[in-house]
Each structure stands twice: as structure tokens, then as C-alpha cells.
Design a protein around this motif. Structure first.
Motif, mmCIF file in Angstrom:
data_model
loop_
_atom_site.group_PDB
_atom_site.id
_atom_site.type_symbol
_atom_site.label_atom_id
_atom_site.label_comp_id
_atom_site.label_asym_id
_atom_site.label_seq_id
_atom_site.Cartn_x
_atom_site.Cartn_y
_atom_site.Cartn_z
ATOM 1 N N GLU A 88 -13.073 5.452 -5.229
ATOM 2 C CA GLU A 88 -12.913 4.189 -4.522
ATOM 3 C C GLU A 88 -12.646 3.047 -5.498
ATOM 4 N N GLU A 118 -6.899 10.340 0.392
ATOM 5 C CA GLU A 118 -7.384 11.722 0.355
ATOM 6 C C GLU A 118 -6.388 12.655 1.048
ATOM 7 N N LYS A 119 -5.861 12.216 2.178
ATOM 8 C CA LYS A 119 -4.885 13.036 2.901
ATOM 9 C C LYS A 119 -3.624 13.242 2.072
ATOM 10 N N GLU A 129 0.223 4.758 -2.183
ATOM 11 C CA GLU A 129 0.162 6.084 -1.568
ATOM 12 C C GLU A 129 1.217 7.006 -2.171
ATOM 13 N N ARG A 134 -4.545 -6.646 -4.188
ATOM 14 C CA ARG A 134 -5.114 -5.904 -3.054
ATOM 15 C C ARG A 134 -6.582 -5.608 -3.336
ATOM 16 N N LYS A 171 -8.695 -4.099 -0.961
ATOM 17 C CA LYS A 171 -9.187 -2.991 -0.156
ATOM 18 C C LYS A 171 -8.155 -1.866 -0.149
ATOM 19 N N VAL A 172 -8.648 -0.627 -0.132
ATOM 20 C CA VAL A 172 -7.768 0.529 0.015
ATOM 21 C C VAL A 172 -8.394 1.476 1.037
ATOM 22 N N ASN A 173 -7.536 2.212 1.718
ATOM 23 C CA ASN A 173 -7.996 3.192 2.705
ATOM 24 C C ASN A 173 -8.141 4.533 1.997
ATOM 25 N N LEU A 174 -9.375 4.841 1.586
ATOM 26 C CA LEU A 174 -9.623 6.053 0.809
ATOM 27 C C LEU A 174 -9.282 7.312 1.600
ATOM 28 N N GLU A 175 -9.495 7.276 2.908
ATOM 29 C CA GLU A 175 -9.206 8.446 3.739
ATOM 30 C C GLU A 175 -7.719 8.784 3.715
ATOM 31 N N ARG A 176 -6.872 7.764 3.779
ATOM 32 C CA ARG A 176 -5.423 8.002 3.725
ATOM 33 C C ARG A 176 -5.012 8.563 2.363
ATOM 34 N N ILE A 213 0.816 -1.216 0.000
ATOM 35 C CA ILE A 213 0.000 0.000 0.000
ATOM 36 C C ILE A 213 0.849 1.265 0.000
#
Length: 234
Positions: free
Chosen positions: A141, A121-122, A88, A112, A114-119, A84
Motif C-alpha cells: 500500500e 492486485e488484480k 496500473e 495522487r 490514494k490508490v486502489n490496492l484491490e485493482r 491511475i
């Protein structure tokens, strides 16, 4: 010049907790000081701090300039990397290059799921502030490849799919046309399947190569985004 991100500074003139802490605790901003903001939609703001609260730093806007897009946009559709951190990194660097939109693709060979969309976005916000692009990259997403490629013709004026298996494709830089909104698809480790490439071509994409080297997914994405910028003189 430091910029703070606020998506709606005119309707809610208070910095987020994170931005407030940075302004008041780190940069020692106080009442009456001038700060600069961006809304991620082309808006540049100058404001004066009215309450130097490190949790809710309030301000009043003293000047606003609305920038307009004057060049073509690139939309990157990319399969997530197994590691991941590499995805990023791609998001951060692609946003620094001015990429308008990134769609995370779920392909047949995507490892993979799943991804952490919030991370992500940051990462996009941080890159926007650092590069002062003033438009926040839209991060979509995880999207199934099959449903995404059926929309290619409506998503951009020209679209390309990077593919290395046959070695017969022309180079992206020779086919991409300047001043046209562009979508570029980048596959996972192991590349797209021949069937996925065929489906994309049937929906208007052109298969291309990104050079003679075998690239990691995130490297291929950055090469493609940078090629778009070079062709468009950015």
C-alpha cells in the motif's frame, strides 16, 4: 495452457467465482476435465474438476510441483502517477517482467494520495497468469517515503534511486551487480527532491540515471525493471 489462480488450492479446492465462471461458462469445462492452477508462491498444480458449478467449481489435485527461486529478485518502489491508468499499466508490465515486489511511495511531489490496492492486485494476478511466472508480485500500500528509505539496507543487497536533475549520475546498467536482490526507487512527475535523494543515499542507495531521455514515471519503472532482467540474463 490456461492457468487458474488459487492461493490455497490444497485446503480449499474450489475456484473463486470469477475463475469458476471463466472455466465453466467461457471454456466449457466439465466434470472430469483437467485444469492447471498456480498459487502465486511457486506452486504448480494439475487438478480434475469434480463439480462444474459456474459459481463454485470444485476440483481435486492430481499433481503438484513446487518451484524454487533460482535467481535474484527486484523490488520496485515507485511514486503513483496522477493518471491511475498509467500506474496500473506499470504494475501489469512490471509483474510480467517478474518483479517480486512493488511499493507505492508517497513522496513530497506525489500528486495522487490514494490508490486502489484491490485493482492493482488484480493486475498483478492477471500478469502472473499471462506470463506464467508462478510467483505473484507483492503489492504494498501507499507508503510514506521518509519511513521507507530508512529500511533500504534491510530490504535488499543493493539499492538505487533514479534521479535526473543533476545529470551527473552513472547509468543503472553500469552499476547494478548481477545475482543480488535489488531495490530501485522511481520518483513522481517532477522527480524526487534533492533532499529525498540525499536521504536515500545516506541509507545506502546509489543515485543513477536511466538514460538521456526524460521519462514518464511508469516508463522509468519499466526501463529499470528490464535493466535488472538484462543484467541477470532473464
Amino acid at each position: 495452457m490456461n492457468y487458474y489462480y488459487h492461493p490455497n488450492p490444497t485446503t480449499n479446492p474450489v475456484l473463486s467465482t470469477e475463475e469458476s465462471s471463466h472455466a465453466v461458462k467461457v471454456l466449457r469445462k466439465k466434470v472430469g476435465d483437467t485444469i492447471h492452477l498456480m498459487d502465486g508462491k511457486g506452486g504448480k498444480y494439475e487438478a480434475e474438476i469434480t463439480d462444474a458449478n459456474f459459481r463454485k467449481c470444485a476440483f481435486r489435485i492430481t499433481n503438484h510441483e513446487q518451484l524454487m527461486h533460482t535467481h535474484a529478485q527486484v523490488h520496485m518502489a515507485i511514486a503513483p502517477t496522477k493518471n491511475i491508468d498509467r500506474l496500473e499499466w506499470f504494475v501489469e508490465k512490471a509483474c510480467e517482467l517478474g518483479t517480486a515486489q512493488i511499493t507505492i511511495l508517497l513522496t513530497q511531489r506525489t500528486e495522487r494520495k490514494k490508490v486502489n490496492l484491490e485493482r492493482l492486485e488484480k493486475k498483478a494476478i492477471s500478469a502472473m497468469k499471462q506470463s506464467k511466472n508462478f510467483w505473484k508480485c507483492q503489492i504494498d500500500e501507499l507508503t510514506p517515503y521518509e519511513s521507507f528509505v530508512t529500511q533500504l539496507e534491510s530490504l535488499a543487497t543493493q539499492s538505487f534511486i533514479a534521479y535526473v536533475e543533476t545529470g551527473q549520475e552513472e547509468a543503472l546498467q553500469t552499476l547494478i551487480q548481477p545475482q543480488k536482490n535489488t531495490l530501485i526507487l522511481i520518483g513522481p512527475e517532477g522527480d524526487f527532491t534533492p533532499e529525498e535523494v540525499q536521504t536515500a543515499v545516506q541509507h545506502g542507495a546509489t543515485a543513477v540515471n536511466l538514460g538521456s531521455s526524460i521519462l514518464r514515471t511508469e516508463t522509468a519503472g519499466i526501463i529499470a525493471a528490464h535493466t535488472f532482467n538484462l543484467v541477470n540474463g532473464r
